[in-house]
Write a protein that holds these residues in place. Structure first.
Motif, PDB file in Angstrom:
ATOM      1  N   SER A   1     -31.039 -54.841  28.682  1.00  0.00           N
ATOM      2  CA  SER A   1     -30.142 -54.641  27.535  1.00  0.00           C
ATOM      3  C   SER A   1     -30.553 -55.514  26.360  1.00  0.00           C
ATOM      4  O   SER A   1     -30.542 -55.065  25.196  1.00  0.00           O
ATOM      5  CB  SER A   1     -28.698 -54.954  27.938  1.00  0.00           C
ATOM      6  OG  SER A   1     -28.260 -54.118  28.993  1.00  0.00           O
ATOM      7  N   TYR A   2     -30.929 -56.767  26.649  1.00  0.00           N
ATOM      8  CA  TYR A   2     -31.398 -57.652  25.591  1.00  0.00           C
ATOM      9  C   TYR A   2     -32.678 -57.106  24.956  1.00  0.00           C
ATOM     10  O   TYR A   2     -32.839 -57.127  23.735  1.00  0.00           O
ATOM     11  CB  TYR A   2     -31.672 -59.050  26.147  1.00  0.00           C
ATOM     12  CG  TYR A   2     -30.443 -59.822  26.581  1.00  0.00           C
ATOM     13  CD1 TYR A   2     -29.174 -59.532  26.068  1.00  0.00           C
ATOM     14  CD2 TYR A   2     -30.550 -60.862  27.508  1.00  0.00           C
ATOM     15  CE1 TYR A   2     -28.052 -60.247  26.465  1.00  0.00           C
ATOM     16  CE2 TYR A   2     -29.437 -61.586  27.906  1.00  0.00           C
ATOM     17  CZ  TYR A   2     -28.195 -61.272  27.385  1.00  0.00           C
ATOM     18  OH  TYR A   2     -27.091 -61.991  27.781  1.00  0.00           O
ATOM     19  N   ALA A   3     -33.605 -56.641  25.810  1.00  0.00           N
ATOM     20  CA  ALA A   3     -34.899 -56.171  25.318  1.00  0.00           C
ATOM     21  C   ALA A   3     -34.750 -54.979  24.373  1.00  0.00           C
ATOM     22  O   ALA A   3     -35.520 -54.842  23.412  1.00  0.00           O
ATOM     23  CB  ALA A   3     -35.795 -55.806  26.494  1.00  0.00           C
ATOM     24  N   PHE A   4     -33.766 -54.110  24.639  1.00  0.00           N
ATOM     25  CA  PHE A   4     -33.548 -52.943  23.784  1.00  0.00           C
ATOM     26  C   PHE A   4     -32.605 -53.245  22.619  1.00  0.00           C
ATOM     27  O   PHE A   4     -32.289 -52.348  21.837  1.00  0.00           O
ATOM     28  CB  PHE A   4     -32.990 -51.778  24.608  1.00  0.00           C
ATOM     29  CG  PHE A   4     -34.037 -51.020  25.366  1.00  0.00           C
ATOM     30  CD1 PHE A   4     -34.798 -50.035  24.750  1.00  0.00           C
ATOM     31  CD2 PHE A   4     -34.281 -51.301  26.709  1.00  0.00           C
ATOM     32  CE1 PHE A   4     -35.778 -49.344  25.449  1.00  0.00           C
ATOM     33  CE2 PHE A   4     -35.259 -50.610  27.418  1.00  0.00           C
ATOM     34  CZ  PHE A   4     -36.008 -49.630  26.780  1.00  0.00           C
ATOM     35  N   GLY A   5     -32.176 -54.495  22.534  1.00  0.00           N
ATOM     36  CA  GLY A   5     -31.334 -54.890  21.409  1.00  0.00           C
ATOM     37  C   GLY A   5     -29.955 -54.271  21.416  1.00  0.00           C
ATOM     38  O   GLY A   5     -29.364 -54.061  20.347  1.00  0.00           O
ATOM     39  N   LEU A   6     -29.418 -53.992  22.606  1.00  0.00           N
ATOM     40  CA  LEU A   6     -28.095 -53.376  22.688  1.00  0.00           C
ATOM     41  C   LEU A   6     -27.023 -54.392  22.306  1.00  0.00           C
ATOM     42  O   LEU A   6     -27.065 -55.550  22.723  1.00  0.00           O
ATOM     43  CB  LEU A   6     -27.841 -52.843  24.097  1.00  0.00           C
ATOM     44  CG  LEU A   6     -28.809 -51.754  24.580  1.00  0.00           C
ATOM     45  CD1 LEU A   6     -28.428 -51.296  25.986  1.00  0.00           C
ATOM     46  CD2 LEU A   6     -28.820 -50.564  23.622  1.00  0.00           C
ATOM     47  N   ARG A   7     -26.069 -53.939  21.524  1.00  0.00           N
ATOM     48  CA  ARG A   7     -24.998 -54.808  21.046  1.00  0.00           C
ATOM     49  C   ARG A   7     -23.645 -54.137  21.241  1.00  0.00           C
ATOM     50  O   ARG A   7     -23.549 -52.918  21.335  1.00  0.00           O
ATOM     51  CB  ARG A   7     -25.181 -55.115  19.549  1.00  0.00           C
ATOM     52  CG  ARG A   7     -26.452 -55.869  19.197  1.00  0.00           C
ATOM     53  CD  ARG A   7     -26.360 -57.332  19.608  1.00  0.00           C
ATOM     54  NE  ARG A   7     -27.491 -58.100  19.117  1.00  0.00           N
ATOM     55  CZ  ARG A   7     -28.657 -58.226  19.757  1.00  0.00           C
ATOM     56  NH1 ARG A   7     -28.817 -57.604  20.905  1.00  0.00           N
ATOM     57  NH2 ARG A   7     -29.637 -58.951  19.254  1.00  0.00           N
ATOM     58  N   GLY A   8     -22.614 -54.954  21.264  1.00  0.00           N
ATOM     59  CA  GLY A   8     -21.255 -54.450  21.276  1.00  0.00           C
ATOM     60  C   GLY A   8     -20.970 -53.475  22.401  1.00  0.00           C
ATOM     61  O   GLY A   8     -21.244 -53.732  23.574  1.00  0.00           O
ATOM     62  N   GLU A   9     -20.424 -52.319  22.030  1.00  0.00           N
ATOM     63  CA  GLU A   9     -20.018 -51.321  23.009  1.00  0.00           C
ATOM     64  C   GLU A   9     -21.199 -50.761  23.783  1.00  0.00           C
ATOM     65  O   GLU A   9     -21.077 -50.469  24.977  1.00  0.00           O
ATOM     66  CB  GLU A   9     -19.276 -50.193  22.301  1.00  0.00           C
ATOM     67  CG  GLU A   9     -18.500 -49.285  23.229  1.00  0.00           C
ATOM     68  CD  GLU A   9     -17.607 -48.349  22.451  1.00  0.00           C
ATOM     69  OE1 GLU A   9     -18.094 -47.275  22.034  1.00  0.00           O
ATOM     70  OE2 GLU A   9     -16.425 -48.683  22.263  1.00  0.00           O
ATOM     71  N   LEU A  10     -22.347 -50.590  23.134  1.00  0.00           N
ATOM     72  CA  LEU A  10     -23.546 -50.108  23.827  1.00  0.00           C
ATOM     73  C   LEU A  10     -23.933 -51.067  24.945  1.00  0.00           C
ATOM     74  O   LEU A  10     -24.272 -50.637  26.056  1.00  0.00           O
ATOM     75  CB  LEU A  10     -24.710 -49.950  22.846  1.00  0.00           C
ATOM     76  CG  LEU A  10     -24.655 -48.785  21.870  1.00  0.00           C
ATOM     77  CD1 LEU A  10     -25.827 -48.856  20.904  1.00  0.00           C
ATOM     78  CD2 LEU A  10     -24.662 -47.463  22.616  1.00  0.00           C
ATOM     79  N   PHE A  11     -23.896 -52.353  24.665  1.00  0.00           N
ATOM     80  CA  PHE A  11     -24.212 -53.369  25.670  1.00  0.00           C
ATOM     81  C   PHE A  11     -23.220 -53.305  26.826  1.00  0.00           C
ATOM     82  O   PHE A  11     -23.608 -53.330  28.007  1.00  0.00           O
ATOM     83  CB  PHE A  11     -24.188 -54.752  25.019  1.00  0.00           C
ATOM     84  CG  PHE A  11     -24.350 -55.895  25.986  1.00  0.00           C
ATOM     85  CD1 PHE A  11     -25.601 -56.264  26.437  1.00  0.00           C
ATOM     86  CD2 PHE A  11     -23.240 -56.597  26.443  1.00  0.00           C
ATOM     87  CE1 PHE A  11     -25.756 -57.314  27.334  1.00  0.00           C
ATOM     88  CE2 PHE A  11     -23.377 -57.644  27.337  1.00  0.00           C
ATOM     89  CZ  PHE A  11     -24.646 -58.001  27.780  1.00  0.00           C
ATOM     90  N   GLN A  12     -21.946 -53.206  26.521  1.00  0.00           N
ATOM     91  CA  GLN A  12     -20.920 -53.181  27.557  1.00  0.00           C
ATOM     92  C   GLN A  12     -21.055 -51.961  28.460  1.00  0.00           C
ATOM     93  O   GLN A  12     -20.974 -52.072  29.693  1.00  0.00           O
ATOM     94  CB  GLN A  12     -19.535 -53.204  26.908  1.00  0.00           C
ATOM     95  CG  GLN A  12     -19.215 -54.496  26.174  1.00  0.00           C
ATOM     96  CD  GLN A  12     -17.861 -54.449  25.490  1.00  0.00           C
ATOM     97  OE1 GLN A  12     -17.475 -53.427  24.923  1.00  0.00           O
ATOM     98  NE2 GLN A  12     -17.131 -55.548  25.527  1.00  0.00           N
ATOM     99  N   VAL A  13     -21.263 -50.788  27.855  1.00  0.00           N
ATOM    100  CA  VAL A  13     -21.402 -49.565  28.643  1.00  0.00           C
ATOM    101  C   VAL A  13     -22.649 -49.627  29.514  1.00  0.00           C
ATOM    102  O   VAL A  13     -22.622 -49.253  30.695  1.00  0.00           O
ATOM    103  CB  VAL A  13     -21.453 -48.330  27.719  1.00  0.00           C
ATOM    104  CG1 VAL A  13     -21.842 -47.089  28.510  1.00  0.00           C
ATOM    105  CG2 VAL A  13     -20.104 -48.122  27.040  1.00  0.00           C
ATOM    106  N   ASN A  14     -23.763 -50.107  28.952  1.00  0.00           N
ATOM    107  CA  ASN A  14     -25.007 -50.186  29.712  1.00  0.00           C
ATOM    108  C   ASN A  14     -24.853 -51.090  30.931  1.00  0.00           C
ATOM    109  O   ASN A  14     -25.322 -50.758  32.031  1.00  0.00           O
ATOM    110  CB  ASN A  14     -26.134 -50.710  28.821  1.00  0.00           C
ATOM    111  CG  ASN A  14     -27.513 -50.326  29.330  1.00  0.00           C
ATOM    112  OD1 ASN A  14     -27.773 -49.165  29.637  1.00  0.00           O
ATOM    113  ND2 ASN A  14     -28.401 -51.299  29.423  1.00  0.00           N
ATOM    114  N   MET A  15     -24.190 -52.196  30.768  1.00  0.00           N
ATOM    115  CA  MET A  15     -24.000 -53.130  31.874  1.00  0.00           C
ATOM    116  C   MET A  15     -23.044 -52.553  32.918  1.00  0.00           C
ATOM    117  O   MET A  15     -23.308 -52.641  34.130  1.00  0.00           O
ATOM    118  CB  MET A  15     -23.458 -54.459  31.341  1.00  0.00           C
ATOM    119  CG  MET A  15     -24.463 -55.260  30.529  1.00  0.00           C
ATOM    120  SD  MET A  15     -25.906 -55.753  31.513  1.00  0.00           S
ATOM    121  CE  MET A  15     -25.109 -56.797  32.744  1.00  0.00           C
ATOM    122  N   LEU A  16     -21.935 -51.961  32.467  1.00  0.00           N
ATOM    123  CA  LEU A  16     -20.969 -51.417  33.423  1.00  0.00           C
ATOM    124  C   LEU A  16     -21.548 -50.252  34.223  1.00  0.00           C
ATOM    125  O   LEU A  16     -21.378 -50.181  35.447  1.00  0.00           O
ATOM    126  CB  LEU A  16     -19.711 -50.962  32.690  1.00  0.00           C
ATOM    127  CG  LEU A  16     -18.584 -51.979  32.508  1.00  0.00           C
ATOM    128  CD1 LEU A  16     -17.391 -51.318  31.839  1.00  0.00           C
ATOM    129  CD2 LEU A  16     -18.177 -52.603  33.831  1.00  0.00           C
TER     130      LEU A  16
END
Length: 305
Positions: free
Chosen positions: A239-254
């Motif tokens: 997620s860090y490598a693709f620069g995901l932030r906010g809601e995108l980061f949360q959804v990707n992790m969940l």
């Protein structure tokens, strides 16, 4: 977290397990409910939320993460297989159960409950463009290779994908479905989509199997840890490598932390690839995810950059 939605999830799981114990429904009822979700509720959810999504490069991380996690699962399950001297069937079953997350049937309701309905379009991207395409291609290949069947041809893979109703809903949603359809269509689709949560969780509760022979307890425990703990840990740097932030980061992790995909486990069982292990891994991962997913949701603000 939407407490009422999460309470409904736990209640439907408990009811499903109770109904199975009391033999209220005939054998195979859970499969019927899953078919209803596959052919009705899931396409309705796709038609409801995908048109609201504006596709751009920022979503690439959501699509790539499931594939990268599968690569990690191949390596880790290979190490477990060597360490525990698992059979060929156990290796394949464990690979399917660890490599494929339940980003659709369980993922959609959980993302809605934990993050809110506004996060669902991103969950659809993760599931349809990531997990679903991977299951329809790589998953079919794994089943064919380890069950002793001939390796499926490209034509066979395409035909199997074409028989999956949510794919047609996805294509329609991306091309013809307006973002704001007529009210009677939009409200109807929304109501069908809303039934997915109780139906899925009832079917899951009816399908859960928690008993297992002692020799299979180690692969079960390692499989659950890999699926619920290690996969989201690996998803974090992705997620860090693709620069995901906010809601995108949360959804990707969940979505990366979801339990075992029921479809993957069911296919492994139908191909006689460690059926007891796959059934138990599915059950335990779903039950334990009711604890790990809220915990991860609480941690997400501290993990975000």
């Amino acid at each position: 977290m939407a407490f009422d939605a999460f309470a409904l999830i736990l209640a439907m799981l408990a009811l499903g397990m109770l109904f199975t114990r009391l033999k209220v429904f005939p054998e195979g009822a859970a499969n019927v409910l899953n078919l209803v979700v596959t052919y009705v509720c899931l396409p309705a959810a796709v038609l409801t939320f995908v048109p609201r999504l504006h596709l751009d490069r920022s979503l690439l991380g959501l699509v790539a993460t499931p594939w990268l996690l599968m690569g990690a699962a191949v390596v880790l399950v290979g190490l477990v297989t060597r360490a525990l001297k698992l059979s060929r069937g156990e290796h394949a079953g464990l690979l399917l159960c660890v490599g494929f997350s339940n980003s659709g049937f369980v993922g959609y309701p959980m993302v809605r409950a934990l993050l809110g309905e506004h996060a669902l379009p991103h969950a659809v991207v993760y599931d349809q463009f990531g997990t679903f395409l991977m299951m329809s291609t790589l998953g079919i290949y794994i089943l064919a290779r380890y069950s002793g069947q001939a390796t499926p041809s490209t034509r066979q893979i395409v035909l199997r994908m074409a028989r999956f109703p949510p794919l047609w809903a996805l294509l329609f949603a991306l091309t013809l479905m307006p973002e704001t359809p007529p009210h009677w269509i939009g409200s109807g689709l929304q109501r069908l989509s809303d039934t997915m949560l109780p139906l899925v969780m009832l079917a899951v509760g009816m399908s859960i199997r928690l008993r297992l022979p002692r020799r299979e307890l180690k692969p079960l425990a390692l499989g659950v840890v890999l699926r619920l703990v290690v996969m989201p840990l690996i998803a974090l740097p992705i997620s860090y490598a693709f620069g995901l932030r906010g809601e995108l980061f949360q959804v990707n992790m969940l979505e990366s932390a979801m339990p075992t995909m029921i479809t993957a486990a069911a296919l492994a069982i139908s191909h006689n690839l460690a059926p007891r292990l796959c059934a138990a891994l599915t059950g335990y991962s779903i039950v334990l995810s009711m604890l790990t997913l809220p915990l991860l949701t609480w941690l997400l603000p501290h993990l975000a950059r």
